[in-house]
Motif scaffolding. Sequence first.
Motif, PDB file in Angstrom:
ATOM      1  N   ASP A   1       0.818  -1.190   0.000  1.00 42.27           N
ATOM      2  CA  ASP A   1       0.000   0.000   0.000  1.00 42.27           C
ATOM      3  C   ASP A   1       0.873   1.269   0.000  1.00 42.27           C
ATOM      4  OD1 ASP A   1      -2.175   1.640   0.486  1.00 42.27           O
ATOM      5  OD2 ASP A   1      -2.007   1.439   2.664  1.00 42.27           O
ATOM      6  N   LEU A   2       1.874   1.303   0.878  1.00 39.89           N
ATOM      7  CA  LEU A   2       2.708   2.506   1.025  1.00 39.89           C
ATOM      8  C   LEU A   2       3.564   2.768  -0.220  1.00 39.89           C
ATOM      9  CD1 LEU A   2       3.896   2.143   4.761  1.00 39.89           C
ATOM     10  CD2 LEU A   2       2.251   3.769   3.845  1.00 39.89           C
ATOM     11  N   ILE A   3       4.094   1.723  -0.812  1.00 45.02           N
ATOM     12  CA  ILE A   3       5.005   1.916  -1.951  1.00 45.02           C
ATOM     13  C   ILE A   3       4.224   2.176  -3.234  1.00 45.02           C
ATOM     14  CG2 ILE A   3       6.832   0.815  -3.348  1.00 45.02           C
ATOM     15  CD1 ILE A   3       7.671   1.661  -0.461  1.00 45.02           C
ATOM     16  N   GLU A   4       3.100   1.496  -3.403  1.00 48.14           N
ATOM     17  CA  GLU A   4       2.319   1.724  -4.621  1.00 48.14           C
ATOM     18  C   GLU A   4       1.824   3.168  -4.705  1.00 48.14           C
ATOM     19  OE1 GLU A   4       1.190  -2.774  -5.979  1.00 48.14           O
ATOM     20  OE2 GLU A   4      -0.387  -1.607  -5.009  1.00 48.14           O
ATOM     21  N   LYS A   5       1.594   3.792  -3.538  1.00 44.87           N
ATOM     22  CA  LYS A   5       1.216   5.208  -3.511  1.00 44.87           C
ATOM     23  C   LYS A   5       2.296   6.078  -4.141  1.00 44.87           C
ATOM     24  CE  LYS A   5      -1.728   5.796   0.547  1.00 44.87           C
ATOM     25  NZ  LYS A   5      -2.909   6.155  -0.159  1.00 44.87           N
ATOM     26  N   MET A   6       3.541   5.590  -4.086  1.00 49.91           N
ATOM     27  CA  MET A   6       4.669   6.389  -4.598  1.00 49.91           C
ATOM     28  C   MET A   6       4.934   6.140  -6.085  1.00 49.91           C
ATOM     29  SD  MET A   6       7.384   5.858  -1.539  1.00 49.91           S
ATOM     30  CE  MET A   6       8.571   7.028  -2.189  1.00 49.91           C
ATOM     31  N   GLU A   7       4.154   5.275  -6.680  1.00 53.02           N
ATOM     32  CA  GLU A   7       4.312   4.902  -8.090  1.00 53.02           C
ATOM     33  C   GLU A   7       5.707   4.370  -8.391  1.00 53.02           C
ATOM     34  OE1 GLU A   7       2.885   8.186 -10.347  1.00 53.02           O
ATOM     35  OE2 GLU A   7       0.841   7.936  -9.577  1.00 53.02           O
ATOM     36  N   ILE A   8       6.184   3.546  -7.489  1.00 50.41           N
ATOM     37  CA  ILE A   8       7.467   2.862  -7.701  1.00 50.41           C
ATOM     38  C   ILE A   8       7.138   1.417  -8.033  1.00 50.41           C
ATOM     39  CG2 ILE A   8       9.372   1.912  -6.308  1.00 50.41           C
ATOM     40  CD1 ILE A   8       9.782   4.730  -5.267  1.00 50.41           C
ATOM     41  N   PRO A   9       7.816   0.838  -9.068  1.00 53.43           N
ATOM     42  CA  PRO A   9       7.493  -0.551  -9.422  1.00 53.43           C
ATOM     43  C   PRO A   9       7.611  -1.481  -8.215  1.00 53.43           C
ATOM     44  CG  PRO A   9       9.039   0.410 -10.994  1.00 53.43           C
ATOM     45  CD  PRO A   9       8.850   1.422  -9.913  1.00 53.43           C
TER      46      PRO A   9
END
Length: 352
Positions: free
Chosen positions: A44-52
């Motif tokens: 959830d936290l990383i997908e918010k950052m648009e990082i693969p």
Amino acid sequence: MKKIVFTGGGSAGHVTPNIAIMNELNKHEWDISYIGSKAGIEKDLIEKMEIPYYSISSGKLRRYLSKENIKDIFKVIKGCYDARKVLKKIKPNVVFSKGGFVSVPVVIAARQLKIPVILHESDLTPGLANKLSVRFASKIFTSFEETLQYLPTEKSKAIGSPIRKEILSGSAAKGKLFLGHTSQKSILTVMGGSLGAKKINEVVRDNLDTLLQTYQIVHLCGKGNLSEEHAGIKGYRQFEYVYEELADILAATEVVVTRGGSNSIFEFLALRIPMVIIPLTKQQSRGDQILNGKVFTENGYSYMIEEESLTKDHFLHTLKEIQRNRELMMEKMQQNKSKNALEEIIKELNRY
Ligand SMILES: CC(=O)N[C@H]1[C@@H](OP(=O)(O)OP(=O)(O)OC[C@H]2O[C@@H](n3ccc(=O)[nH]c3=O)[C@H](O)[C@@H]2O)O[C@H](CO)[C@@H](O)[C@@H]1O
């Protein structure tokens, strides 16, 4: 373009330091990817950052015997295969691991593929995942000076906690506006760790009337822990988890009641917010938060209440003590020359 893979998860404490570092890496120089679990908070936290984001199979590493262990050993082995596949595809220059059980297969796979691994350990004593990973790492950073005694001297260094820069530049006015807290009373923030804390939630809600006489309250209570019964009470706001609003909330906060999660307490230290630390017990954990809390309390940054002695009177008395000693506690925190962890890590990564 150089490539880097971050890993770490299970709870936010194994993710937010990675976010702090990712935000500081030069995006023209580094291509960033993340390996985490299928359903952990890191997704959830990383997908918010648009990082693969690549998810791998992961099992919980337990320190006690359980039938689940057998299943989980297979999940970890599968995780190693998954991680190896991802790393072979990305071919990163370096892997950065923040620990948590999902990180172990990634570190093992990186080692097999001869990709250098850098670790950071937030707690006073190394967690199981990092303990298993230490031998595969080229460099190990720690938040606490005291942790170095448990690690190989030649490759370990205490640098403090990598704190998200935005946490340090919140606006108190915006925080109050967001919360709708309009009175002159001090703001008390309760943060039961990134996953919430049942016992802390209870003691706060059971004493709400008394607390609201002195404070306006923000209660970060963890997923699934909102209380309908207490919704809408004037001066009391509850959230399961807050994202970018946290910086402004903390800027407005005058005292915090917290678990002893390392990243949280280092954030409060950097912001000079006096703390009541109620660590996870030895029954619920390996006791790392108790050790984190002891060091902070010895340094005069906090008061600590162990869950076994968490009574209404003890809790309210401790808050009064903090009110009395606030200035002194803030002075002690001011004297802490926190090291620049982010800068050290970026410098190390730029060697690859
Ligand atoms: C149950 C468990 O295993 N806890 C461990 C976990 O805690 P936990 O995941 O709670 O970790 P920390 O307290 O260290 O960090 C939580 C992070 O989440 C952020 N945050 C929290 C709430 C919120 O609403 N919004 C938000 O952004 C905090 O600002 C902080 O950056 O990792 C820590 C660091 O290894 C350990 O010390 C803890 O023992």
